[in-house]
Design a protein around this motif. Structure first.
Motif, PDB file in Angstrom:
ATOM      1  N   UNK A  56      -5.421 -49.850-118.741  1.00 54.21           N
ATOM      2  CA  UNK A  56      -5.333 -48.521-118.126  1.00 54.21           C
ATOM      3  C   UNK A  56      -5.948 -47.448-119.025  1.00 54.21           C
ATOM      4  N   UNK A  59      -9.601 -47.765-118.499  1.00 51.23           N
ATOM      5  CA  UNK A  59      -9.985 -47.261-117.174  1.00 51.23           C
ATOM      6  C   UNK A  59      -9.837 -45.741-117.083  1.00 51.23           C
ATOM      7  N   UNK A  60      -9.215 -45.139-118.092  1.00 54.02           N
ATOM      8  CA  UNK A  60      -9.033 -43.685-118.055  1.00 54.02           C
ATOM      9  C   UNK A  60      -7.894 -43.264-117.155  1.00 54.02           C
ATOM     10  N   UNK A  61      -7.020 -44.196-116.826  1.00 54.97           N
ATOM     11  CA  UNK A  61      -5.900 -43.858-115.943  1.00 54.97           C
ATOM     12  C   UNK A  61      -4.741 -43.284-116.742  1.00 54.97           C
ATOM     13  N   UNK A  62      -4.657 -43.621-118.017  1.00 61.39           N
ATOM     14  CA  UNK A  62      -3.638 -43.010-118.876  1.00 61.39           C
ATOM     15  C   UNK A  62      -4.315 -42.488-120.138  1.00 61.39           C
ATOM     16  N   UNK A  76     -13.086 -41.938-121.164  1.00 57.42           N
ATOM     17  CA  UNK A  76     -12.768 -42.200-119.747  1.00 57.42           C
ATOM     18  C   UNK A  76     -11.629 -41.346-119.193  1.00 57.42           C
ATOM     19  N   UNK A  80     -13.161 -37.740-116.852  1.00 63.51           N
ATOM     20  CA  UNK A  80     -12.800 -38.639-115.755  1.00 63.51           C
ATOM     21  C   UNK A  80     -13.938 -38.824-114.747  1.00 63.51           C
ATOM     22  N   UNK A  81     -14.474 -37.706-114.277  1.00 61.53           N
ATOM     23  CA  UNK A  81     -15.462 -37.786-113.198  1.00 61.53           C
ATOM     24  C   UNK A  81     -16.809 -38.345-113.629  1.00 61.53           C
ATOM     25  N   UNK A  83     -17.309 -41.012-114.888  1.00 55.53           N
ATOM     26  CA  UNK A  83     -17.346 -42.453-114.650  1.00 55.53           C
ATOM     27  C   UNK A  83     -17.297 -42.845-113.176  1.00 55.53           C
ATOM     28  N   UNK A  84     -17.490 -41.847-112.315  1.00 56.43           N
ATOM     29  CA  UNK A  84     -17.466 -42.153-110.883  1.00 56.43           C
ATOM     30  C   UNK A  84     -18.524 -43.203-110.561  1.00 56.43           C
ATOM     31  N   UNK A  87     -17.107 -47.782-113.006  1.00 56.60           N
ATOM     32  CA  UNK A  87     -16.091 -48.773-113.361  1.00 56.60           C
ATOM     33  C   UNK A  87     -15.526 -49.395-112.086  1.00 56.60           C
ATOM     34  N   UNK A  89     -12.530 -52.078-110.767  1.00 60.77           N
ATOM     35  CA  UNK A  89     -11.323 -52.703-111.281  1.00 60.77           C
ATOM     36  C   UNK A  89     -10.710 -53.667-110.273  1.00 60.77           C
ATOM     37  N   UNK A  91      -7.166 -55.244-109.938  1.00 61.25           N
ATOM     38  CA  UNK A  91      -5.851 -55.083-110.548  1.00 61.25           C
ATOM     39  C   UNK A  91      -5.049 -56.384-110.516  1.00 61.25           C
TER      40      UNK A  91
END
Ligand SMILES: Nc1ncnc2c1ncn2[C@@H]1O[C@H](COP(=O)(O)OP(=O)(O)OP(=O)(O)O)[C@@H](O)[C@H]1O
Ligand SMILES: [Mg+2]
Lengths: 258, 257
Positions: A56, A59-62, A76, A80-81, A83-84, A87, A89, A91
């Protein structure tokens, strides 16, 4: 100038608060590693050692509590943007939208990228066909088997043709035969386009089959062992590496949950 | 046919209604008609309202007030839910306020509206909005919070713009909850509207009920009440149909019926 690594973790720490709210603990601690462009890295580790957390972070989610995650010069989480579309994923669980058909689920990423709907549909159909799901385009997830759902989620990740592919135990819910087929398909797709991939798994053999490099994590996520699967490692040296991984994994006491 | 759950439901509802009607009819044999008018008299009045334009117009007027109030409360509720959803800090201030509002009876709002505002329609609109707003807000908020974290992260991994995130994830997530909220609040609004119409409306079901009371006309009072009940039933059925269509993706367990 020597080429900077494509992906770089620098002393990354991620601290969570405990489930009971009393204090905190680190799920990832001072984790550092590099991944070159076009490399496939397999990550092994016992359950709860922080693999998904590392995932995560990548992935830049956290957000890292401290340290830096860097992909091609960008962070990331903060950028955030940037990397649109870059990436893709898969899960640990399929995470399909129950209100979308298989086809519409595969089209999600393309829709977010604002691709032409006609073209997106064609791409999505092609991916479903490639993963053996022709004829199921209009099925809702609840009408698909677990393995079929996971294949839809693989198609969803691949359909956007990302530079980086991240898979969190993508095949663990499948039977061995299907898993083997998809593994081969996955490797073919990744290698053919020279994608960079991070592949988390619980299976030592899978890690050795998929990865150009295998990382073994101890808890909290840090690298306890590292093996490069080139040259001799796929043949004569394989058993030695396998034994070594087993040893490193068993060195760690069973996970006491925080 | 008997195993069809929709039919079964309809059948059970019919039986229940028939029992009630029969009991009423029996009562009408033993009591004076100004207390218990016979069923055919009530039915005749009910039908006559439906086929008599000036009277039907009043039913529609009330229906319009219900819709206007609910729409206002819904839009405002979305706004408040959005504000609350964004900041837990603001939530701890607004939530007690909404709970407090929820405790105030409709009749109190009628008094307040009469003192505060001029214009009958605005008074009614105010009462309708203020009485349905808290429930609407809580229900929209609940719907939003029921959003799956897994699906949210999965969607975010594609880096959607706020607009697309709203369209592909948030709307589908909250729609079921919003439909339920409309169904629930519709019934509440139908009960409140007749009270609200006491603020000086010169038409509408509430106004007519007041007139029937002055005329001591039981059949009339019941017939106007039935209009309101019918209205709620019809609209609710429409919402159920929309729901069934929108949520057709949901699996139905064979054990469910
Ligand atoms: N959002 C969170 N809040 C608090 N604790 C968390 C959170 N996410 C993960 N953890 C904790 O961090 C630790 C590592 O979890 P993680 O999911 O990264 O493990 P994992 O290596 O992926 O395990 P598995 O192989 O079972 O998937 C666990 O103890 C988990 O309970
Ligand atoms: Mg995990």
């Amino acid at each position: 100038m020597s080429e900077a690594p494509f992906i770089r973790f620098t002393e990354v720490t991620k601290v969570f608060s405990r489930p009971d709210g009393k204090g905190t603990f680190a799920a990832v601690e001072r984790l550092s590693f590099d991944i070159a462009k076009g490399e496939v890295v397999a990550v092994l580790g016992k359950t709860g050692c922080g693999k998904s957390t590392m995932f995560n972070l990548l992935a830049g989610l956290i957000e890292p509590t401290s340290g830096a995650v860097n992909i091609a010069g960008h962070a990331p989480f903060d950028e955030f943007n940037h990397f649109r579309g870059k990436i893709g994923i898969v899960f640990q669980n399929d995470r399909l939208m129950p209100w979308r058909t298989a086809l519409d689920n595969v089209m999600l990423g393309l829709q977010i990228l604002d691709k032409d709907p006609k073209e997106s549909e064609e791409i999505a159909r092609r991916w479903l066909a490639r993963l053996g799901l022709s004829g199921h385009e209009n099925d809702y997830p609840h009408a698909l088997s677990g393995g079929m759902r996971q294949r839809v989620s693989i198609a969803r990740a691949f359909a956007v043709e990302p530079e980086i592919l991240m898979c969190d135990e993508p095949f663990s819910s499948l039977d061995e035969m299907t898993a083997r087929d998809l593994r081969a398909e996955f490797l073919r797709l990744v290698k053919q386009d020279g994608k960079t991939a991070v592949f988390i798994t619980h299976h030592i053999n899978e890690a050795m089959d998929v990865g150009d490099r295998v990382l073994v994590f101890h808890r909290p996520a840090r690298i306890a062992y590292e093996a490069r699967m080139d040259g001799d490692a796929r043949n004569a040296g394989r058993e030695a590496i396998q034994a070594e991984i087993l040893k490193v994994l068993s060195l760690e006491a069973p996970v006491a949950h925080p | 046919m008997w195993s069809n759950p929709q039919f079964k439901q309809f059948y059970q509802a019919t039986i229940g209604t028939l029992v009630l009607v029969a009991a009423w009819q029996i009562a009408s044999f033993f009591f004076p008609h100004y207390l218990f008018p016979p069923v055919q008299a009530i039915l005749a009045r009910t039908v006559s309202i439906l086929i008599n334009w000036p009277e039907l117009k009043q039913v529609l007027e009330t229906a319009a007030r219900i819709f206007a109030g609910l729409t206002g409360a819904f839009l405002l509720g979305c706004l408040v839910a959005l504000v609350i959803g964004r900041s837990p800090k603001i939530e701890s201030y607004i939530t007690p306020l909404l709970v407090f509002l929820q405790g105030i009876p409709a009749l109190s709002w009628v008094i307040i509206a009469i003192i505060w505002f001029h214009g009958t329609e605005f008074r009614i609109f105010f009462i309708m909005v203020i009485t349905t707003l808290p429930a609407f807000t809580f229900q929209i908020l609940d719907a939003y919070r029921s959003m799956s974290k897994d699906l949210f992260e999965m969607t975010m991994s594609f880096r959607p713009s706020a607009r697309i995130l709203f369209r592909v994830l948030i709307v589908p997530t909250i729609v079921p909850g919003i439909l339920t909220a409309w169904k629930v609040n519709l019934g509440n609004a139908a009960r409140v509207v007749v009270v609200a119409e006491l603020v000086g409306a010169t038409g509408g079901v509430g106004y007519e009920l007041l007139r029937q009371q002055q005329l001591f006309d039981m059949a009339g009072a019941l017939a106007w009440t039935i209009q309101l009940v019918l209205f709620v039933l019809v609209v609710q059925q429409v919402i159920v149909m929309v729901e069934r269509w929108l949520l057709r993706y949901r699996p139905v367990s064979e054990r469910a019926s």
